[in-house]
Design a protein around this motif. Structure first.
Motif, PDB file in Angstrom:
ATOM      1  N   LEU A 145       0.837  -1.202   0.000  1.00 51.37           N
ATOM      2  CA  LEU A 145       0.000   0.000   0.000  1.00 51.37           C
ATOM      3  C   LEU A 145       0.872   1.253   0.000  1.00 51.37           C
ATOM      4  O   LEU A 145       0.619   2.202  -0.743  1.00 51.37           O
ATOM      5  N   ASN A 146       1.898   1.246   0.853  1.00 52.58           N
ATOM      6  CA  ASN A 146       2.800   2.401   0.908  1.00 52.58           C
ATOM      7  C   ASN A 146       3.553   2.581  -0.406  1.00 52.58           C
ATOM      8  O   ASN A 146       3.678   3.700  -0.910  1.00 52.58           O
ATOM      9  N   PHE A 147       4.034   1.492  -0.982  1.00 54.72           N
ATOM     10  CA  PHE A 147       4.792   1.592  -2.230  1.00 54.72           C
ATOM     11  C   PHE A 147       3.928   2.124  -3.362  1.00 54.72           C
ATOM     12  O   PHE A 147       4.304   3.066  -4.070  1.00 54.72           O
ATOM     13  N   PHE A 148       2.739   1.554  -3.513  1.00 55.59           N
ATOM     14  CA  PHE A 148       1.887   1.959  -4.633  1.00 55.59           C
ATOM     15  C   PHE A 148       1.150   3.279  -4.369  1.00 55.59           C
ATOM     16  O   PHE A 148       0.476   3.780  -5.259  1.00 55.59           O
ATOM     17  N   ALA A 149       1.332   3.845  -3.169  1.00 55.96           N
ATOM     18  CA  ALA A 149       0.848   5.206  -2.945  1.00 55.96           C
ATOM     19  C   ALA A 149       1.687   6.197  -3.746  1.00 55.96           C
ATOM     20  O   ALA A 149       1.191   7.228  -4.197  1.00 55.96           O
ATOM     21  N   LEU A 155      10.950   4.773  -4.978  1.00 59.09           N
ATOM     22  CA  LEU A 155      12.193   4.367  -5.640  1.00 59.09           C
ATOM     23  C   LEU A 155      13.257   5.453  -5.514  1.00 59.09           C
ATOM     24  O   LEU A 155      14.431   5.162  -5.242  1.00 59.09           O
ATOM     25  N   THR A 156      12.859   6.697  -5.701  1.00 52.17           N
ATOM     26  CA  THR A 156      13.807   7.807  -5.592  1.00 52.17           C
ATOM     27  C   THR A 156      14.355   7.907  -4.169  1.00 52.17           C
ATOM     28  O   THR A 156      15.562   8.065  -3.965  1.00 52.17           O
ATOM     29  N   ALA A 157      13.471   7.799  -3.175  1.00 51.19           N
ATOM     30  CA  ALA A 157      13.883   7.926  -1.775  1.00 51.19           C
ATOM     31  C   ALA A 157      14.854   6.830  -1.371  1.00 51.19           C
ATOM     32  O   ALA A 157      15.694   7.033  -0.490  1.00 51.19           O
ATOM     33  N   ARG A 211       6.197   4.683 -17.333  1.00 49.79           N
ATOM     34  CA  ARG A 211       5.470   5.841 -16.815  1.00 49.79           C
ATOM     35  C   ARG A 211       4.162   5.406 -16.168  1.00 49.79           C
ATOM     36  O   ARG A 211       3.803   5.882 -15.086  1.00 49.79           O
ATOM     37  N   VAL A 212       3.464   4.503 -16.819  1.00 48.30           N
ATOM     38  CA  VAL A 212       2.196   3.997 -16.268  1.00 48.30           C
ATOM     39  C   VAL A 212       2.451   3.174 -15.010  1.00 48.30           C
ATOM     40  O   VAL A 212       1.726   3.285 -14.013  1.00 48.30           O
ATOM     41  N   LEU A 213       3.506   2.354 -15.020  1.00 46.28           N
ATOM     42  CA  LEU A 213       3.808   1.503 -13.871  1.00 46.28           C
ATOM     43  C   LEU A 213       4.112   2.307 -12.614  1.00 46.28           C
ATOM     44  O   LEU A 213       3.858   1.850 -11.502  1.00 46.28           O
ATOM     45  N   LEU A 214       4.660   3.500 -12.805  1.00 49.34           N
ATOM     46  CA  LEU A 214       5.059   4.307 -11.655  1.00 49.34           C
ATOM     47  C   LEU A 214       3.973   5.272 -11.201  1.00 49.34           C
ATOM     48  O   LEU A 214       4.202   6.105 -10.322  1.00 49.34           O
ATOM     49  N   GLN A 215       2.770   5.147 -11.760  1.00 45.50           N
ATOM     50  CA  GLN A 215       1.647   5.951 -11.306  1.00 45.50           C
ATOM     51  C   GLN A 215       1.086   5.360  -9.999  1.00 45.50           C
ATOM     52  O   GLN A 215       1.098   4.148  -9.795  1.00 45.50           O
ATOM     53  N   PRO A 216       0.587   6.200  -9.083  1.00 48.22           N
ATOM     54  CA  PRO A 216      -0.018   5.671  -7.851  1.00 48.22           C
ATOM     55  C   PRO A 216      -1.132   4.679  -8.160  1.00 48.22           C
ATOM     56  O   PRO A 216      -1.886   4.856  -9.121  1.00 48.22           O
ATOM     57  N   GLY A 217      -1.217   3.638  -7.327  1.00 52.52           N
ATOM     58  CA  GLY A 217      -2.204   2.594  -7.576  1.00 52.52           C
ATOM     59  C   GLY A 217      -3.129   2.321  -6.412  1.00 52.52           C
ATOM     60  O   GLY A 217      -3.823   1.298  -6.407  1.00 52.52           O
ATOM     61  N   ILE A 218      -3.135   3.200  -5.400  1.00 48.43           N
ATOM     62  CA  ILE A 218      -4.049   2.953  -4.283  1.00 48.43           C
ATOM     63  C   ILE A 218      -5.241   3.905  -4.370  1.00 48.43           C
ATOM     64  O   ILE A 218      -5.181   4.950  -5.022  1.00 48.43           O
ATOM     65  N   SER A 219      -6.305   3.522  -3.714  1.00 44.52           N
ATOM     66  CA  SER A 219      -7.542   4.296  -3.750  1.00 44.52           C
ATOM     67  C   SER A 219      -7.558   5.323  -2.623  1.00 44.52           C
ATOM     68  O   SER A 219      -6.691   5.325  -1.740  1.00 44.52           O
ATOM     69  N   GLU A 220      -8.572   6.194  -2.634  1.00 42.73           N
ATOM     70  CA  GLU A 220      -8.733   7.131  -1.526  1.00 42.73           C
ATOM     71  C   GLU A 220      -8.986   6.378  -0.227  1.00 42.73           C
ATOM     72  O   GLU A 220      -8.529   6.786   0.838  1.00 42.73           O
TER      73      GLU A 220
END
Length: 247
Positions: A145-149, A155-157, A211-220
């Motif tokens: 959840l944290n990663f896909f937020a 990755l940068t951090a 680019r798509v893979l690195l987009q956030p993937g979690i919901s509100e």
């Protein structure tokens, strides 16, 4: 400030039966029969009592922190013991904490226990739902959840460069943990499916551009759950045990 420590009875550790047996030099005696059952029952009960006491102290720590955050006079012992919802949540989280070996899960259970007392807390129905998720989800679910937020931010951090133009989320995760085995991949895919079923995240396992893979993937809802857990910045989340990067 209210002395919340008075809410926790003193802990008087029961004698550690297993340690006593070994100390007597009779640890080679076969562990069979009714005596073995009583021995193990006693050891399990003693450990559960110890975990219960440690958890109650964690609750006190969270209550003190909550009182400080909301103002020294904003939360009193009377407020705490008068809250039926808090007491009901505490009873459930105490049971769950006694049965888990995960320290981080006990920490999240302590946070959940004081949830009814927080200003601006989620509605009661959502709190009950989130408590159920705290019990059900493990370290891998929370890290995903944290990663896909914020995949790119994480990755940068952590100074990880992903040198691909496309692939699947598993391709990206392999850059984080190069030693991922097929069994690990199956576990991660199952965890992602679980998060989707709970409407916390929606991560397609299909091939896409980087680019798509690195987009956030979690919901509100997923973000509210992370806030409920007090997880802090998602980019600082550490990999769960068993998936750590090689040094």
């Amino acid at each position: 400030m209210a002395d919340f420590e008075n809410l926790v009875p003193p802990h008087e550790p029961a004698e550690d039966t297993l340690t006593t047996v070994i100390g007597m030099g009779i640890d080679t005696i076969p562990l069979i029969g009714q005596a073995a059952g009583r021995l193990l029952d006693h050891a399990i009960a003693a450990r559960a009592a110890q975990r219960r006491h440690e958890f109650d102290l964690a609750i006190v720590s969270e209550l003190r922190r909550l009182a400080e955050d909301q103002g020294l006079d904003a939360l009193t012992v009377a407020d705490v013991v008068a809250s039926d919802e808090f007491l009901a949540t505490l009873a459930r989280t105490q049971r769950e904490a006694a049965e888990t070996a995960s320290e981080s899960r006990r920490r999240r259970l302590a946070l959940a226990a004081v949830g009814p007392l927080k200003r601006g807390a989620p509605a009661r129905v959502e709190r009950a739902d989130f408590l159920r998720l705290v019990v059900e989800l493990d370290e891998l679910h929370i890290w995903l959840l944290n990663f896909f937020a914020d995949p790119a931010g994480w990755l940068t951090a952590h100074h990880i460069r992903v040198s691909i133009t496309g692939g699947s989320p598993m391709t990206v995760l392999t850059h984080i943990v190069p030693e991922l085995r097929s069994r690990d991949i199956a576990i991660i895919e199952t965890a992602l499916t679980t998060l989707e079923q709970h409407e916390l995240a929606s991560v397609s396992l299909r091939t896409a551009t980087l680019r798509v893979l690195l987009q956030p993937g979690i919901s509100e809802r997923g973000r509210r759950f992370l806030d409920y857990l007090g997880e802090g910045p998602s980019v600082e989340a550490k990999l769960p045990s068993g998936f750590e990067q090689s040094s």
